[in-house]
Design an enzyme around this catalytic site. Structure first.
Site, mmCIF file in Angstrom:
data_model
loop_
_atom_site.group_PDB
_atom_site.id
_atom_site.type_symbol
_atom_site.label_atom_id
_atom_site.label_comp_id
_atom_site.label_asym_id
_atom_site.label_seq_id
_atom_site.Cartn_x
_atom_site.Cartn_y
_atom_site.Cartn_z
ATOM 1 N N ASN A 1 -44.045 25.071 14.686
ATOM 2 C CA ASN A 1 -45.570 25.236 15.069
ATOM 3 C C ASN A 1 -47.052 25.543 14.097
ATOM 4 O O ASN A 1 -47.109 26.622 13.712
ATOM 5 C CB ASN A 1 -45.221 25.984 16.699
ATOM 6 C CG ASN A 1 -47.048 25.462 16.996
ATOM 7 O OD1 ASN A 1 -47.602 24.739 16.442
ATOM 8 N ND2 ASN A 1 -47.765 26.201 18.498
ATOM 9 N N ARG B 1 -43.386 20.470 16.428
ATOM 10 C CA ARG B 1 -44.646 20.366 17.645
ATOM 11 C C ARG B 1 -46.118 20.210 16.680
ATOM 12 O O ARG B 1 -46.533 19.876 15.871
ATOM 13 C CB ARG B 1 -45.634 21.858 17.720
ATOM 14 C CG ARG B 1 -45.833 21.574 19.070
ATOM 15 C CD ARG B 1 -46.822 23.115 19.364
ATOM 16 N NE ARG B 1 -47.672 22.425 20.218
ATOM 17 C CZ ARG B 1 -48.829 23.415 20.735
ATOM 18 N NH1 ARG B 1 -49.358 24.140 19.750
ATOM 19 N NH2 ARG B 1 -49.896 23.062 21.435
ATOM 20 N N HIS C 1 -50.270 20.074 26.603
ATOM 21 C CA HIS C 1 -49.114 20.763 26.911
ATOM 22 C C HIS C 1 -48.074 20.200 27.257
ATOM 23 O O HIS C 1 -46.976 20.506 28.284
ATOM 24 C CB HIS C 1 -49.815 21.791 28.480
ATOM 25 C CG HIS C 1 -50.400 22.870 27.256
ATOM 26 N ND1 HIS C 1 -52.004 23.069 28.334
ATOM 27 C CD2 HIS C 1 -50.555 23.798 26.451
ATOM 28 C CE1 HIS C 1 -52.699 24.064 28.061
ATOM 29 N NE2 HIS C 1 -51.894 24.174 26.973
ATOM 30 N N ARG D 1 -62.424 27.609 26.606
ATOM 31 C CA ARG D 1 -63.125 26.089 26.835
ATOM 32 C C ARG D 1 -63.793 25.935 27.999
ATOM 33 O O ARG D 1 -62.896 26.828 29.535
ATOM 34 C CB ARG D 1 -62.078 25.186 26.580
ATOM 35 C CG ARG D 1 -61.227 25.377 25.297
ATOM 36 C CD ARG D 1 -60.401 24.092 25.321
ATOM 37 N NE ARG D 1 -59.504 24.161 23.683
ATOM 38 C CZ ARG D 1 -58.423 24.455 24.102
ATOM 39 N NH1 ARG D 1 -57.585 24.180 25.401
ATOM 40 N NH2 ARG D 1 -57.009 24.600 23.084
ATOM 41 N N GLU E 1 -41.138 26.295 25.370
ATOM 42 C CA GLU E 1 -42.011 25.203 24.697
ATOM 43 C C GLU E 1 -40.887 25.306 23.220
ATOM 44 O O GLU E 1 -40.114 24.240 23.123
ATOM 45 C CB GLU E 1 -42.889 25.179 24.235
ATOM 46 C CG GLU E 1 -44.323 24.986 25.064
ATOM 47 C CD GLU E 1 -45.661 25.454 25.211
ATOM 48 O OE1 GLU E 1 -46.001 26.475 25.101
ATOM 49 O OE2 GLU E 1 -46.477 24.983 24.754
#
Ligand code: ADP
Length: 404
Positions: A7, A94, A183, A244, A387
């Protein structure tokens, strides 16, 4: 089969090496602060499942040097877990944005690289760093098959009524402005795990999956496929997050730019980095905010009221969208660890068929864990996401499919 999962971010590379036939992690780590004076690698070796951590302060000027160090560490004569980096069959990357082009995992070739590059305007922060990771890995692991697993892919099954914005057609036709959802790897992982746990074929499983981490999104899953998701054109909308804002009236942006004279970059920073829990309570970490609320801070109370109310509204909306829901799933840092958030998000949903058992919710989470009350019509599950494992599994599957 050994699979390295990468990643790659703008200043970090997270990695995990899997012995995928055993679904076991061999080593994992992060190269941090790439290009800065205090760059370092935190590298963990797992022996009999137990991690042993090595932290090395190393000069890492760029991603190439970072990944070279990783290759050396995993094949180090003393702490290495393989004797040669050539043993790695595939590298799973990813990649945040696959646009409308990628609805599934894909083997990387020049054409894929070109498309990921073309998509940079849609993911200006993430895709360049992901590309850098791909290009560097191709040089350092030349014998390995390079595979891209996209965060947006799982959501490509959303119907147009979910993904289109009600703005003039040309913005979609010419610029591909639509909702993509993010996601996806996590929502897919917990969807598969929930279907398996419930003993249902994935194609018959309806879920609401709430991925609550620093970033947070909630997805409506019908027949095992994403049909709506709270993030949109970017990861900004939907739930309130660590930093956020989540959903807000777009007219606020005009007001900030017009009346307040803020630049687009300032508005972007405000909404992405200074809002959410941080903006309301002064901390982006749910644990901190919970502690502050317990200490009587009104801002912390308000922040958590807003955070959980927003989750509840989406659960209600997606119940309406789906009609029938087999389970509500909580996952990621907050979803897996905060009994308080789960309780508050589900409070008052009893008439809609969702009720949590207080003791089960407060109890230990071990694999897939049921936390609903006995009279809850809908199951409520906590499922630890993974993940990296999902990326490794998909990477293995696509390599095997090509071999056959
Ligand atoms: P990321 O989105 O960066 O992958 P994670 O899924 O690891 O994030 O989630 C990180 C967040 O999880 C932290 O910021 C924190 O708010 C939350 N978290 C972790 N542990 C707990 C806990 N025990 N209670 C409440 N929140 C927690």
């Amino acid at each position: 089969m050994k699979i390295l999962v990468i990643n790659s971010g703008s200043s970090s590379i997270k990695y995990q090496l899997f012995d995928i036939d055993r679904k076991a992690v061999m080593t994992a780590g992060i190269v941090e602060r790439i290009g800065l004076a205090d760059s370092r690698i935190k590298h963990k070796v797992f022996r009999d499942g137990k991690p042993q951590e090595v932290v090395k302060a190393l000069a890492v000027r760029n991603h190439e040097e970072g990944l070279e160090h990783v290759a050396a560490l995993i094949s180090d004569p003393e702490i290495g877990v393989i004797s040669d980096p050539g043993e790695i069959t595939a590298v799973g990357h990813r990649v945040v944005h696959g646009g409308e082009r990628f609805s599934d995992t894909t083997i990387i070739d020049q054409e894929v690289i070109d498309v990921v590059r073309e998509l940079i305007p849609l993911a200006p922060l993430h895709n360049p760093a992901n590309l850098e990771g791909i290009e560097v890995a191709m040089r350092i692991f030349p014998a390995a098959t390079q595979v891209a697993v996209f965060d947006t892919a799982f959501h490509q099954t959303m119907p147009a009524q979910s993904y289109r914005y009600a703005i003039p057609n040309r913005f979609y036709a010419e610029e591909r402005i639509r909702s993509y959802g993010f996601h996806g790897t996590s929502h897919l992982y917990v969807t598969k795990a929930a279907a398996k746990y419930l003993g249902l074929p994935r194609a018959e499983t309806n879920l609401i999956t709430a991925h609550l981490g620093n970033g947070a999104s909630i997805t409506a899953v019908r027949g095992g496929q994403s049909v709506d998701s709270s993030m949109g054109f970017s990861p900004l909308p939907g739930l309130m997050m660590g930093t956020r804002s989540g959903d807000l009236d777009p007219a606020i942006v005009f007001y900030m730019g017009g009346k307040l004279g803020m630049s687009l970059a300032e508005i972007d920073r405000t909404l992405n980095k200074q809002s959410g829990l941080l903006g309301i309570a002064g901390s982006s970490d749910v644990r901190d905010v919970q502690d502050r609320m317990a200490a009587g801070e009104a801002d912390a109370q308000l922040a958590l009221d807003m955070y959980t109310y927003r989750i509840k509204k989406y659960i209600g909306a997606y119940m309406a969208a789906l009609g029938r829901v087999d389970a509500l799933v909580f996952t990621a840092g907050v979803g897996e660890n905060s009994a308080f958030i789960r309780r508050r998000a589900c409070e008052g949903l009893e008439n809609l068929g969702i009720a949590i058992d207080a003791a089960k919710n407060e109890g230990a989470i071990d694999g897939v864990t049921e936390i609903q009350a006995e009279d809850s019509a809908i199951k409520v599950l906590v499922i630890p996401t993974n993940e990296e494992l999902e990326i490794a599994i998909q990477t293995r599957d696509i390599c095997k499919a090509v071999d056959q």
